[in-house]
Design a protein around this motif. Structure first.
Motif, short mmCIF file in Angstrom:
data_model
loop_
_atom_site.label_atom_id
_atom_site.label_comp_id
_atom_site.label_asym_id
_atom_site.label_seq_id
_atom_site.Cartn_x
_atom_site.Cartn_y
_atom_site.Cartn_z
N LEU A 45 31.12 43.69 52.85
CA LEU A 45 30.35 44.39 53.15
C LEU A 45 30.24 45.44 51.92
O LEU A 45 29.89 46.60 52.48
N SER A 46 30.98 45.45 51.06
CA SER A 46 30.96 46.37 50.06
C SER A 46 30.09 45.84 49.11
O SER A 46 29.45 45.12 48.94
N PRO A 47 29.04 47.75 48.53
CA PRO A 47 28.16 46.86 47.77
C PRO A 47 28.71 47.12 45.96
O PRO A 47 27.43 47.29 45.26
N TRP A 48 29.75 47.35 45.94
CA TRP A 48 29.74 47.17 44.37
C TRP A 48 31.44 45.97 43.99
O TRP A 48 31.01 45.35 43.04
N MET A 49 32.02 45.29 45.10
CA MET A 49 32.23 43.77 44.83
C MET A 49 32.66 43.02 46.11
O MET A 49 32.22 43.40 46.99
N SER A 50 32.16 42.02 45.33
CA SER A 50 32.25 40.99 46.89
C SER A 50 33.55 40.07 46.86
O SER A 50 34.72 40.54 46.47
N ARG A 51 33.48 39.23 47.87
CA ARG A 51 34.75 38.54 48.84
C ARG A 51 35.04 37.51 47.79
O ARG A 51 36.50 38.08 47.45
N PHE A 52 34.47 37.10 46.22
CA PHE A 52 34.79 36.14 45.93
C PHE A 52 35.53 36.55 45.20
O PHE A 52 36.60 36.60 44.55
N THR A 53 34.66 38.01 44.26
CA THR A 53 35.79 39.12 42.97
C THR A 53 36.72 38.73 44.02
O THR A 53 37.77 39.49 42.72
N LEU A 54 36.99 39.99 44.38
CA LEU A 54 38.78 40.54 45.09
C LEU A 54 39.48 38.93 45.51
O LEU A 54 40.46 39.40 44.88
N TRP A 55 38.53 37.98 46.09
CA TRP A 55 39.70 36.99 46.66
C TRP A 55 40.42 36.99 44.50
O TRP A 55 41.52 36.56 44.60
N HIS A 56 39.88 36.86 43.85
CA HIS A 56 40.08 35.92 42.74
C HIS A 56 40.99 37.71 41.66
O HIS A 56 41.99 37.14 41.01
N LYS A 57 40.88 38.52 42.32
CA LYS A 57 41.59 39.64 41.40
C LYS A 57 42.72 39.90 42.66
O LYS A 57 44.29 39.91 41.98
N LYS A 58 43.02 39.01 43.46
CA LYS A 58 44.27 39.10 44.22
C LYS A 58 44.90 37.94 43.86
O LYS A 58 46.50 38.04 44.23
N ASP A 89 43.82 33.09 52.82
CA ASP A 89 43.81 32.00 51.66
C ASP A 89 43.72 32.09 50.51
O ASP A 89 43.18 31.49 49.65
N VAL A 90 44.01 33.23 49.95
CA VAL A 90 44.76 33.91 48.42
C VAL A 90 45.99 32.64 48.55
O VAL A 90 45.98 32.76 47.59
N GLU A 91 46.88 32.69 49.22
CA GLU A 91 47.89 32.52 49.34
C GLU A 91 47.80 31.01 49.43
O GLU A 91 48.44 30.30 48.00
N ALA A 92 46.73 30.19 50.40
CA ALA A 92 46.77 28.81 50.00
C ALA A 92 45.83 28.30 49.23
O ALA A 92 45.69 27.02 48.72
N GLY A 93 45.01 29.37 47.93
CA GLY A 93 44.52 28.94 46.98
C GLY A 93 42.87 28.33 47.36
O GLY A 93 41.79 27.74 47.14
N HIS A 94 42.36 28.87 48.86
CA HIS A 94 40.99 28.81 49.39
C HIS A 94 40.12 29.94 48.63
O HIS A 94 40.09 30.60 49.49
N ARG A 95 39.32 29.35 48.07
CA ARG A 95 38.15 30.57 47.12
C ARG A 95 36.93 29.89 47.92
O ARG A 95 36.70 29.16 49.00
N PRO A 96 36.87 31.36 48.49
CA PRO A 96 35.79 31.86 49.02
C PRO A 96 34.24 31.18 48.22
O PRO A 96 34.36 31.22 46.75
N PRO A 97 33.32 30.80 49.06
CA PRO A 97 31.66 29.99 47.80
C PRO A 97 31.53 31.26 47.19
O PRO A 97 31.17 32.38 47.50
N ILE A 98 30.61 30.58 46.32
CA ILE A 98 29.91 31.59 45.79
C ILE A 98 28.60 32.62 46.35
O ILE A 98 28.07 31.59 47.06
N ASP A 99 28.47 33.07 45.90
CA ASP A 99 27.52 33.87 46.44
C ASP A 99 26.46 34.61 45.42
O ASP A 99 26.63 34.64 44.58
N GLY A 100 25.63 35.95 45.76
CA GLY A 100 23.97 35.81 45.00
C GLY A 100 25.12 36.81 44.11
O GLY A 100 23.66 37.90 43.32
N ALA A 101 25.89 37.76 44.82
CA ALA A 101 26.15 38.96 44.02
C ALA A 101 26.46 39.41 42.35
O ALA A 101 26.97 38.12 42.39
N ASP A 130 28.46 40.55 41.13
CA ASP A 130 29.41 41.12 40.65
C ASP A 130 30.47 38.99 40.38
O ASP A 130 31.50 38.88 39.70
N THR A 131 29.96 38.32 41.10
CA THR A 131 30.80 37.30 41.68
C THR A 131 30.25 37.03 40.10
O THR A 131 31.04 36.10 39.58
N TYR A 132 29.35 36.80 39.66
CA TYR A 132 28.70 35.62 38.70
C TYR A 132 29.38 36.18 37.30
O TYR A 132 30.14 35.51 36.30
#
Length: 316
Positions: A49-62, A214-226, A228-230
């Motif tokens: 629900l964030s307008p600034w960061m996707s779940r995909f980007t946050l996963w990579h950060k963590k 999911d971060v610990e297990a290496g399960h990356r979220p799917p690519i979305d249209g945000a 910041d994901t790109y």
């Protein structure tokens, strides 16, 4: 009130443990926000629900992987510059209460759950020696260019990502009320109040636990249209190898279709802009039943550009 007394006000809440008063951008501030932790400003990204960061980007950060660097923009800069002024306005409107800097906190038991509220609210001390034992509520200070996502003054109708943020903050600190002081369009001051909701807090906590798992297990979220994901995908490769990489036929079909649709949409938009501009003639605006649709700017007597009214406030 002295600085020493104000400092004493920032360390007492029901459930939280004060990590410190950390300066954004410093190593200590970054350390408190990275790794397997979830902060209040990140929880909206966890639930998409964030307008600034996707779940995909946050996963990579963590996961400790590269993410695009933060870039200061005018909205963030002026939000920071105006925070103290808007907070002071709230305090002026609420005599008998003091809004003090909050610092960075973690939950007493769930150390991975972090929050950095804007202010903690205390009863106004009557003297230098009258120091309240505990904060009573939180204050969040926001600035916004338009009021489209904000409800009537005095309501609890706020943007959903901010609701996620403050439910998380209250869950971390053990407080049950958050007041908002919001400055819209530089002159429209409003206040909102959001109460703690245990069911919502549990939903957010459960989502955060699953996300960190999911971060610990290496399960990356799917690519979305945000966007910041790109941008996150762009910073993953290291170097350049002169080789071909085979990709699937289905992906190629989607690539072709997307670019064809983009070209058609661009041509349609150009045609529509031409029709609107032609209809305006030497007028300033295109309107429909009281709604402002677009406006033209002029240089040397001729149209320089045509702009859409991009929000309901613009079109009012």
């Amino acid at each position: 009130m002295s600085t020493e007394t104000t400092a004493k006000l920032t360390g007492t809440v029901p459930e939280g443990v004060l990590i410190g008063h950390l300066t954004p951008g410093t190593a200590a501030w970054e350390e408190a926000r990275t790794g397997l932790t979830i902060t209040a400003t990140e929880i909206a990204a966890v639930v998409g629900l964030s307008p600034w960061m996707s779940r995909f980007t946050l996963w990579h950060k963590k996961a400790g992987l590269p993410t695009p660097p933060f870039e200061m923009n005018p909205a963030v800069e002026w939000g920071n510059r105006l925070e103290d002024a808007v907070a002071l306005k709230w305090q002026d409107e609420h005599p008998g209460q003091l809004a003090a800097p909050a610092g960075t906190w973690r939950h007493r038991e769930r150390e991975w759950q972090r929050a950095t509220p804007d202010r903690l609210i205390y009863p106004q001390p009557t003297s230098e020696f009258d120091v309240p034992e505990q904060a009573t509520a939180l204050l969040e200070v926001k600035t916004a260019p338009f009021g489209d996502e904000w409800g009537p003054d005095g309501s609890d109708e706020i943007p959903i990502h901010y609701r996620c943020q403050v439910i998380w903050q209250m869950d971390v600190l053990g407080l049950r009320t958050t007041h908002f002081a919001v400055l819209i369009s530089g002159h429209d001051y409003r206040e909102y109040t959001v109460d703690y909701d245990e069911a919502e807090a549990k939903l957010l906590r459960d989502a955060a636990v699953q996300f960190l798992t999911d971060v610990e297990a290496g399960h990356r979220p799917p690519i979305d249209g945000a966007t910041d994901t790109y941008q996150t995908i762009r910073v993953q490769p290291d170097g350049l190898e002169d080789r071909d990489v085979e990709i699937g036929f289905g992906l190629v079909c989607r690539w072709d279709d997307a670019y064809e649709q983009m070209a058609k949409a661009a041509a349609d938009l150009t045609q529509i802009r031409g029709e609107v501009l032609d209809a305006i003639g030497n007028g300033r605006r295109a309107v429909c039943e009281g709604r402002r649709i677009a406006y033209r700017t002029v240089r040397d007597g001729h149209t320089h550009s045509l702009h859409p009214y991009t929000s309901s406030k613009d079109a009012a």
